[in-house]
Design a protein around this motif. Sequence first.
Motif, PDB file in Angstrom:
ATOM      1  N   VAL A  45     -74.075  -7.757  -8.762  1.00 56.14           N
ATOM      2  CA  VAL A  45     -74.750  -7.620  -7.443  1.00 56.14           C
ATOM      3  C   VAL A  45     -74.729  -6.023  -7.141  1.00 56.14           C
ATOM      4  N   VAL A  46     -75.787  -5.161  -7.297  1.00 56.95           N
ATOM      5  CA  VAL A  46     -76.097  -3.867  -7.116  1.00 56.95           C
ATOM      6  C   VAL A  46     -77.445  -3.809  -6.068  1.00 56.95           C
ATOM      7  N   ILE A  47     -77.212  -3.015  -5.440  1.00 59.77           N
ATOM      8  CA  ILE A  47     -78.384  -2.470  -4.448  1.00 59.77           C
ATOM      9  C   ILE A  47     -78.856  -0.871  -5.093  1.00 59.77           C
ATOM     10  N   GLY A  48     -80.403  -1.328  -5.376  1.00 62.71           N
ATOM     11  CA  GLY A  48     -80.420  -0.197  -6.637  1.00 62.71           C
ATOM     12  C   GLY A  48     -81.805   1.061  -5.180  1.00 62.71           C
ATOM     13  N   PRO A  49     -81.924   2.082  -6.204  1.00 59.58           N
ATOM     14  CA  PRO A  49     -82.358   2.942  -5.225  1.00 59.58           C
ATOM     15  C   PRO A  49     -83.322   3.253  -4.851  1.00 59.58           C
ATOM     16  N   ASP A  50     -84.630   2.029  -5.261  1.00 58.95           N
ATOM     17  CA  ASP A  50     -85.167   1.727  -4.292  1.00 58.95           C
ATOM     18  C   ASP A  50     -85.164   0.902  -3.228  1.00 58.95           C
ATOM     19  N   GLY A  51     -84.179   0.385  -2.372  1.00 56.88           N
ATOM     20  CA  GLY A  51     -83.163  -0.685  -2.033  1.00 56.88           C
ATOM     21  C   GLY A  51     -83.335  -2.550  -2.503  1.00 56.88           C
ATOM     22  N   ILE A  58     -82.510  -5.664  -3.937  1.00 62.76           N
ATOM     23  CA  ILE A  58     -80.659  -6.499  -4.558  1.00 62.76           C
ATOM     24  C   ILE A  58     -81.419  -6.655  -6.212  1.00 62.76           C
ATOM     25  N   TYR A  59     -80.344  -6.408  -7.025  1.00 58.12           N
ATOM     26  CA  TYR A  59     -80.468  -6.882  -8.403  1.00 58.12           C
ATOM     27  C   TYR A  59     -79.114  -7.089  -8.846  1.00 58.12           C
ATOM     28  N   ALA A  60     -79.676  -8.665 -10.024  1.00 58.88           N
ATOM     29  CA  ALA A  60     -77.642  -8.940 -10.028  1.00 58.88           C
ATOM     30  C   ALA A  60     -77.873  -9.792 -11.191  1.00 58.88           C
ATOM     31  N   GLY A  61     -77.217  -9.378 -11.976  1.00 60.21           N
ATOM     32  CA  GLY A  61     -76.216  -9.893 -12.960  1.00 60.21           C
ATOM     33  C   GLY A  61     -76.115 -11.198 -13.599  1.00 60.21           C
ATOM     34  N   GLY A  64     -68.578  -8.725  -8.741  1.00 60.69           N
ATOM     35  CA  GLY A  64     -70.440  -8.118  -7.858  1.00 60.69           C
ATOM     36  C   GLY A  64     -69.623  -7.934  -6.439  1.00 60.69           C
ATOM     37  N   PHE A  65     -70.253  -7.518  -5.955  1.00 60.57           N
ATOM     38  CA  PHE A  65     -69.704  -6.555  -4.205  1.00 60.57           C
ATOM     39  C   PHE A  65     -70.978  -5.336  -3.982  1.00 60.57           C
ATOM     40  N   ALA A  66     -71.974  -5.502  -2.982  1.00 57.18           N
ATOM     41  CA  ALA A  66     -72.744  -5.329  -2.254  1.00 57.18           C
ATOM     42  C   ALA A  66     -72.827  -4.509  -1.260  1.00 57.18           C
ATOM     43  N   TYR A  67     -73.151  -3.553  -0.376  1.00 58.92           N
ATOM     44  CA  TYR A  67     -73.889  -3.992   1.423  1.00 58.92           C
ATOM     45  C   TYR A  67     -74.971  -3.741   1.447  1.00 58.92           C
ATOM     46  N   ILE A  68     -75.638  -4.137   2.085  1.00 57.10           N
ATOM     47  CA  ILE A  68     -76.970  -4.378   2.505  1.00 57.10           C
ATOM     48  C   ILE A  68     -77.576  -3.146   3.709  1.00 57.10           C
ATOM     49  N   ASN A  69     -78.012  -2.236   2.485  1.00 54.19           N
ATOM     50  CA  ASN A  69     -78.086  -1.063   3.540  1.00 54.19           C
ATOM     51  C   ASN A  69     -79.446  -0.601   3.201  1.00 54.19           C
ATOM     52  N   SER A  70     -80.259  -1.864   3.695  1.00 51.91           N
ATOM     53  CA  SER A  70     -82.136  -1.288   2.961  1.00 51.91           C
ATOM     54  C   SER A  70     -83.067  -1.573   3.639  1.00 51.91           C
ATOM     55  N   ASN A  71     -83.980  -1.130   4.057  1.00 51.66           N
ATOM     56  CA  ASN A  71     -84.962  -1.175   5.168  1.00 51.66           C
ATOM     57  C   ASN A  71     -86.185  -2.706   4.358  1.00 51.66           C
ATOM     58  N   GLN A  72     -85.641  -3.100   2.953  1.00 51.80           N
ATOM     59  CA  GLN A  72     -86.232  -4.227   2.029  1.00 51.80           C
ATOM     60  C   GLN A  72     -85.585  -5.741   2.854  1.00 51.80           C
ATOM     61  N   TYR A  73     -84.751  -5.928   3.394  1.00 54.68           N
ATOM     62  CA  TYR A  73     -84.267  -6.230   3.460  1.00 54.68           C
ATOM     63  C   TYR A  73     -83.881  -6.501   5.765  1.00 54.68           C
ATOM     64  N   PRO A  74     -84.543  -6.116   6.370  1.00 55.07           N
ATOM     65  CA  PRO A  74     -84.319  -6.312   8.090  1.00 55.07           C
ATOM     66  C   PRO A  74     -83.035  -6.347   8.778  1.00 55.07           C
ATOM     67  N   ALA A  75     -83.371  -8.589   8.080  1.00 55.88           N
ATOM     68  CA  ALA A  75     -82.896  -9.663   8.519  1.00 55.88           C
ATOM     69  C   ALA A  75     -81.333  -9.627   7.367  1.00 55.88           C
ATOM     70  N   TRP A  76     -81.024  -8.418   7.019  1.00 60.23           N
ATOM     71  CA  TRP A  76     -79.983  -8.497   5.875  1.00 60.23           C
ATOM     72  C   TRP A  76     -79.067  -7.467   6.457  1.00 60.23           C
ATOM     73  N   GLU A  77     -79.561  -6.592   6.821  1.00 60.77           N
ATOM     74  CA  GLU A  77     -78.743  -5.424   6.370  1.00 60.77           C
ATOM     75  C   GLU A  77     -77.665  -5.399   7.429  1.00 60.77           C
ATOM     76  N   GLY A  78     -76.602  -4.736   7.094  1.00 59.76           N
ATOM     77  CA  GLY A  78     -75.279  -5.004   7.714  1.00 59.76           C
ATOM     78  C   GLY A  78     -74.426  -5.866   6.867  1.00 59.76           C
ATOM     79  N   ASP A  79     -75.172  -7.150   6.004  1.00 58.90           N
ATOM     80  CA  ASP A  79     -74.755  -7.874   5.615  1.00 58.90           C
ATOM     81  C   ASP A  79     -73.898  -7.921   4.031  1.00 58.90           C
TER      82      ASP A  79
END
Length: 375
Positions: free
Chosen positions: A350-356, A358-361, A298-313
């Motif tokens: 791990v995926v970033i959903g359309p709602d921004g 983070i979901y993990a299996g 699993g692999f995801a890029y955080i590009n979401s305003n839900q987690y501004p401290a993690w943007e780009g991680d």
Amino acid sequence: MKSLLVTFLVISSIMTCMGQTPPNGPEVTDPEWKAYDVETVVEGFNIPWGLAVLSDGSMLITEKSGELVHFKNGQKTKIEGLPEITAKGQGGLLDVVLHPNFNNNKLVYIAYASSRGTGKGSNTAIGRGKLLGNQLVNFERLYKASPNSEAGQHFGARIAFDKDGFLYFSIGERGAKFENPQDITRDGGKVYRLYDDGRVPEDNPFYNESGAKKAIYSYGHRNPQGMLLHPKTGEIWVNEHGPKGGDEINIVKKGANFGWAEITYGINYDDTILSEDTAKPGMEQPFYYWVPSIAPSGFAYINSNQYPAWEGDLLVGSLKFGRLEKLTINNNKVTKREKVFEGLGRVRNVVIGPDGMIYAGIDGKGIVKIVPKGK
């Protein structure tokens, strides 16, 4: 004398790995930002290998044993119309992704182990069908690796689309580390690129090479079980299992050779030397590697305003340590590793959903969501 030599080579190899950049870290730590909760969204899965979140918040979840489940409004519904799936070893029903234009065309893509074709056993296949109600209709197989193998490991099987709508997927080297990855006439140990309907692009790097598998885009991989589209650069990134040590993150490049098993930052599971080389001319270096291994999946890029401290991680699931790991990148290097959570089970996806969000299996559990406090 021979045993002393082997011991010396093992120690030398480990020290060589630790002497590179990054040597053996940075060490993983607790997260600096902890203002979030881990909520269970769906329970009752053994190995939820693949996960796709739809725009209405419902989910398509693969159970490795061979079921595709639609979770909506608290209810699980089994999707019919799947192909025959061989669930054995690490094979089974694996990844699931939506077509970039899914809201209009309803196309769903799956990776799975199939026994069709030549040879005993199975190999990785990629296919698609249209989701209509609880049916996957007009299913068509787009690619099938050959020949089949009775080996139970390294199916790869992650899928991603790039910004131009090309379909990328991985197939592991199926345990044949000295036969498949470096041979472009053989499937396995590769990342592949197709049009969304399964046609092979004529600008693929080996399209005009006699005997080559024309769908290959890069080679010399071991077992990529994480794949993402980098939203800023448009690149396809993969993470892949190494042997004992030497799990890697690689940025996929057209026609590139990533070296397995000629070069590696790991050793054999029995502590013997696999290769004395960590670099060779014409072979790519990993963007990052782990020693010791974390068994990434699993692999995801955080590009979401839900987690501004993690943007780009980056987010990477660890099967070995049962944690979701977050990597911070500065100046094109991983500078920090943090545990978003651990102790829930083997993190399969791990995926970033359309709602921004983070979901993990999680193996033996189901799907969890990272919810910032106050949301």
